[in-house]
Design a protein around this motif. Structure first.
Motif, PDB file in Angstrom:
ATOM      1  N   ALA A   1       0.799  -1.232  -0.016  1.00 46.13           N
ATOM      2  CA  ALA A   1      -0.018  -0.057   0.148  1.00 46.13           C
ATOM      3  C   ALA A   1       0.881   1.310   0.019  1.00 46.13           C
ATOM      4  CB  ALA A   1      -0.968   0.008   1.290  1.00 46.13           C
ATOM      5  N   GLY A   2       2.318   1.207  -0.057  1.00 46.43           N
ATOM      6  CA  GLY A   2       2.980   2.399   0.023  1.00 46.43           C
ATOM      7  C   GLY A   2       3.410   2.751   1.430  1.00 46.43           C
ATOM      8  N   GLU A   3       4.363   3.811   1.353  1.00 49.15           N
ATOM      9  CA  GLU A   3       4.847   4.271   2.523  1.00 49.15           C
ATOM     10  C   GLU A   3       3.797   4.507   3.811  1.00 49.15           C
ATOM     11  OE1 GLU A   3       8.431   5.538   4.946  1.00 49.15           O
ATOM     12  OE2 GLU A   3       7.978   4.452   3.002  1.00 49.15           O
ATOM     13  N   ASN A   4       3.917   4.356   5.070  1.00 50.14           N
ATOM     14  CA  ASN A   4       3.186   4.661   6.063  1.00 50.14           C
ATOM     15  C   ASN A   4       1.766   3.892   5.675  1.00 50.14           C
ATOM     16  OD1 ASN A   4       5.071   5.979   7.526  1.00 50.14           O
ATOM     17  ND2 ASN A   4       4.535   7.911   6.172  1.00 50.14           N
ATOM     18  N   LYS A   5       1.347   3.067   4.950  1.00 50.92           N
ATOM     19  CA  LYS A   5       0.243   2.344   4.710  1.00 50.92           C
ATOM     20  C   LYS A   5       0.433   0.856   4.612  1.00 50.92           C
ATOM     21  CE  LYS A   5      -2.288   6.417   4.303  1.00 50.92           C
ATOM     22  NZ  LYS A   5      -3.317   6.548   5.388  1.00 50.92           N
TER      23      LYS A   5
END
Length: 910
Positions: free
Chosen positions: A512-516
């Motif tokens: 989901a990507g960075e921080n997700k």
């Protein structure tokens, strides 16, 4: 052990030395001045508003001690401050030399805070002037004045002296000598040692010879009836001593749990779970003749309710003489308060009626009104809360805390029958914590089974220590899993998110990507707290056997993504993935993932123990240390790193001191383990690879083969380290004073260039660290402070485990002296380098500039190389007469029971 008398004398000398050194060594202690009389009554007067043209001056005469900080109590006074900054400067009053200065953004003030300056160097002169000014301020803060106590110093604003002095906090660093604590600890050590040496080496009297009738007659005449009874008792003990040992262990478990039940669990389960339902901002409604009868209507959003609470305020001169008559009625069917004038409709069902002695009230706390019977299915019900204050409480300094107008308008409030715009500040008691009785009773039964199983394997079946170890640690891990709930271990939220990401990758779910992170919807709705709370145990109790109701993947917030490889999270990832495939709920998924992590460590430690030619008891005790169990029974990658370190060290020890030749599988295994070592703590355990140089050439069949293999084993982790941590090394090497920061903050840090230019500062820093933090390292390595260094167990537990570790490291008299002096020197060097890398890493990345010692290091960081370090204790002077491994294991198990007792006491503090 040989020569008990010498041992006893040596132990007594050590106890005396401990006491003398503990008393003689001074300890730093911070003391505050200027806060005398501070409290709610003193916050009645403040300075004028600080703006661009304002100058506050504070003249202070220090006490001649080591002044460290000087700060002042700022308040926003209910305003929202967003622009400008406050500048605080401290000068030497005689020389006008600037001693310290600090600027604060008003946007960071919030409601109130202590802002001030920190002195890097102790002021030479004792007279100090502090100047407080504002810059670019549209609307400024205030500083509280002390109206209750006369404190040192004088204050002025814009040249005009203030009648009261500023509230300030002058922090002094003083050195004190502690006597009481060392004396008590020495006494406990003396008692423990006295019992040990009193019983050690004592043998049962030999039975009299029964070869002849004359011998029996002589024994009977000599002993009489007492001799016969003694012989019967001895015969009974010899026949049933193992059974008696089992009964003693089960009794200890029962006493431990009864104790925590009596002093902690009973109190906790009779309490209620409370949630604030009508918040306040500190407004008060004094109790007077015009407000002696209050009626609040409240429509609940809770489905279960066992009571309500009203928040009270007590002034300093409140005498507490009088009563409060309180009633709560369910007026739902009567239409609530729709009729107005605060009159109960048709009476309603009376749920609570109580006369409360005002002397039992606590300032700022909620007065609990518990129902006679718990209510369920009451969401949307309307309750009428009536408070009638006796005449003695009117104008007595008693107030109720209320919310201002405009909040909770659906819940009407009447004062002496007249509707008011305010509302009572209330909380709701949603359920009793009775579930704790079942929760810990099941844990008690499980602990009894574990104790019986441990004793059966260790003393009745006398299984090999490896088998006893596997059973013991896995069962203790179950207990730890339920005592220290998910998210309570340090940084566990980060490790859970990393495990979830790797589990998604294993299941073919995209990132989901960075921080997700994509998570099941159920997993985003259950929230554990990192601090101990009864809510955590309620979540475990309610969700232990649940299945996932909604496993739809949703995008959720998560900690930042890093390059941590799946290998160091593999056991936890497998447990989490299995739980998801079985559609288990969030609670069983978290518990299974944690237990799989412990299982991974157990497998690694089991094979490490099998390889050891000696010292298995030491590894057993190291593995069941409370701190190690906490870390391994969590999602932390410490489980894998510690297990890999243990196996690597024990494999090297096996090849060094064993009799078998080195095989290709040994090289392959050590090479893989050496690579995995690099991924923990940014490669801090890379120096352990140097232990392969201990393996002698004869194990390889020649020096040439040995040199090539050893070089390869050393280069593998080094190359992996360069590949994995190049950016980190480059950052540390190129950081300048202008770019050095601590962690993710903007606080200035130390640099390599700083210490290269001032090497004496590095020596001073290391000396201060050893002086200030050694005791903390020793305690935190065992686990004297658990969780986020906030769950304390007794110091006696850490002392017990250290004593057991030292005793386990001593060899039996008949065992060969495997570890030679030269090998000890090399092992000590390797361990010192490991510790040095850990300290250096935290010095350059975590310690703020100006600190006198290294910050951020915990004793648990040293656990991975402890099996190697404990080899240094083996010697030919202090030895065991016969093997004591079973007794040490027994003592270690009891130590764990005591640790669990203290953990339960600590986490159930209300």
């Amino acid at each position: 052990m040989s020569n008990k008398k010498k041992w006893a004398i040596g132990y007594a000398v050590l106890c005396i030395l401990y006491f003398v050194i503990s008393v003689a060594v001074p300890h730093d202690r911070l003391e505050s001045q200027g806060l005398e009389g501070i409290g709610k009554p003193s916050l009645k007067l403040k300075t004028e508003e600080i703006t661009d043209g304002t100058e506050l001056r504070f003249e202070y005469q220090s006490e001649g001690q080591a002044l460290s900080q000087l700060s002042f109590y700022f308040t926003a006074d209910g305003k929202s401050l967003s622009s400008g900054e406050i500048l605080i400067e401290a000068y030497d009053s005689q020389t006008e030399e600037l001693l310290a200065s600090e600027a604060y953004e008003l946007a960071d003030l919030g409601v109130e805070a202590f802002w001030g300056v920190t002195f890097d160097k102790e002021p030479v002169n004792q007279e100090i002037t502090v100047v407080i000014t504002g810059e670019n301020i549209e609307e400024g803060p205030y500083v509280w004045l002390n109206t209750e106590h006369e404190t040192s110093g004088s204050s002025s604003q814009d040249g005009q002296a203030l009648e009261q002095n500023l509230i300030y906090n002058a922090v002094y660093r003083t050195q004190v000598h502690y006597v009481k604590q060392p004396l008590l600890i020495t006494a406990m050590l003396a008692v423990l040692g006295g019992m040990f040496f009193l019983l050690y080496g004592r043998k049962m009297p030999e039975q009299p010879g029964a070869e002849t009738e004359a011998g029996l007659l002589h024994a009977a005449e000599a002993g009489g009836k007492s001799g016969a009874l003694r012989r019967k008792a001895q015969a009974f003990y010899k026949k049933y001593r193992k059974l008696l040992g089992l009964l003693l262990l089960l009794l200890i478990v029962a006493l431990v749990f009864y104790y925590v039940y009596d002093v902690q669990i009973r109190e906790a389960m009779n309490s209620t779970h409370r949630e604030v339902v009508m918040r306040d901002n500190g407004e008060l409604l004094p109790v007077t003749a015009e407000s002696c009868e209050l009626t609040q209507y409240y429509t609940t959003e809770e489905d279960e309710l066992v009571g309500l609470g009203v928040r009270m305020d007590l002034s300093e001169d409140f005498n507490g003489e009088g009563t409060i008559h309180a009633e709560i009625r369910d007026v739902t069917e009567a239409g609530g308060a729709s009729g107005g004038q605060g009159e109960s409709k048709a009476g309603g069902e009376l749920l609570c009626a109580a006369d409360i002695d005002a002397a039992t009230l606590l300032d700022g706390q909620y007065m609990g009104l518990i129902f006679d019977n718990s209510q369920s299915g009451v969401k949307g019900h309307t309750y009428e809360i009536t408070l009638q204050f006796s005449e003695g409480l009117q104008d007595s300094g008693l107030s109720v805390i209320v919310t201002p107008a405009g909040y909770y308008e659906e819940n009407t409030f009447y004062v002496n029958g007249e509707e008011s715009e305010n509302r009572l500040s209330m909380n709701a008691h949603t359920y009793f914590n009775l579930f704790l009785q079942k929760y810990f009773f099941v844990m008690f039964l499980f602990a009894e089974v574990v104790a019986a199983g441990f004793y059966y394997l260790a003393f009745l079946r006398r299984c090999r220590i490896e088998k006893v170890f596997v059973f013991t640690i896995l069962c203790l891990g179950v207990i730890y899993n339920f005592v220290l709930t998910p998210y309570m271990a340090p940084d566990e939220s980060y490790h859970i998110d990393m495990s979830y990401r790797h589990s998604n990758a294993l299941l073919g779910i995209e990132s989901a990507g960075e921080n997700k992170c994509y998570k099941r919807k159920d997993d985003t709705q259950l929230e554990f707290t990192s601090s101990p709370s009864l809510e955590n145990y309620k979540l475990i109790y309610d969700g232990l056997f649940t299945l996932a109701e909604d496993d739809t993947l949703v995008e959720a917030d998560a900690t930042s993504t890093t390059e941590a490889p799946v290998i160091i999270y593999l056991p936890a990832v497998l447990g989490m993935t299995l739980a998801r495939l079985l559609h288990l709920g969030t609670v069983p998924m978290l518990l299974l993932g944690r237990w799989f992590n412990l299982l991974g460590f157990t497998i690694l430690a089991y094979f490490a123990m099998k390889k050891l030619p000696f010292g298995k008891t030491t590894l057993f005790l190291l593995s069941i240390l409370p701190m190690n169990l906490q870390q391994c029974t969590s999602f932390s990658y410490d489980a894998v790193i510690t297990g890999v370190s243990f196996l690597f060290i024990c494999w090297c020890v096996s090849l060094t001191f064993g009799e078998k030749a080195v095989k290709p599988v040994d090289m392959l295994g050590l090479g893989i383990l050496g690579i995995i070592l690099v991924y923990g703590k940014s490669g801090a355990y890379l120096p352990l690879a140097l232990l392969v140089f201990l393996i002698p050439a004869k194990r390889f069949g020649g020096k040439r083969v040995r040199n090539l293999c050893i070089l390869g084993l050393f280069l593998l982790p080094v190359l992996c380290f360069l590949n994995q941590n190049t950016d980190t090394v480059s950052y540390i090497a190129t950081t300048t004073e202008a770019t050095a920061t601590v962690g993710s903050s903007m606080t200035a840090g130390y640099t390599i260039h700083y210490f290269l230019s001032q090497p004496l500062e590095l020596i001073r820093m290391l000396a201060n660290t050893l002086s200030d933090k050694t005791a903390f390292y020793l305690e935190s390595l065992v686990g004297q402070k658990m969780g986020w260094v906030e769950i304390e167990i007794s110091e006696v537990i850490s002392m017990l485990f250290w004593l057991l570790l030292i005793l386990s490291a001593l060899k039996p008299k008949e065992e060969p002296m495997y570890v030679r002096t030269g090998q000890k020197c090399w092992i000590a060097f390797v361990c010192a380098v490991c510790a040095g890398v850990i300290l250096a890493g935290m010095l350059l990345t975590w310690t703020p500039y100006g600190n006198v010692s290294i910050e951020g290091v915990q004793g648990r960081y040293f656990i991975p190389f402890m099996p190697a370090l404990m080899l240094l204790a083996r010697n030919t002077r202090l030895t065991w007469d016969r093997s004591a491994e079973r007794g040490l294991m027994y003592a270690g198990f009891i130590g764990q029971l005591l640790a669990v007792m203290y953990l339960i006491k600590a986490v159930l503090v209300l």
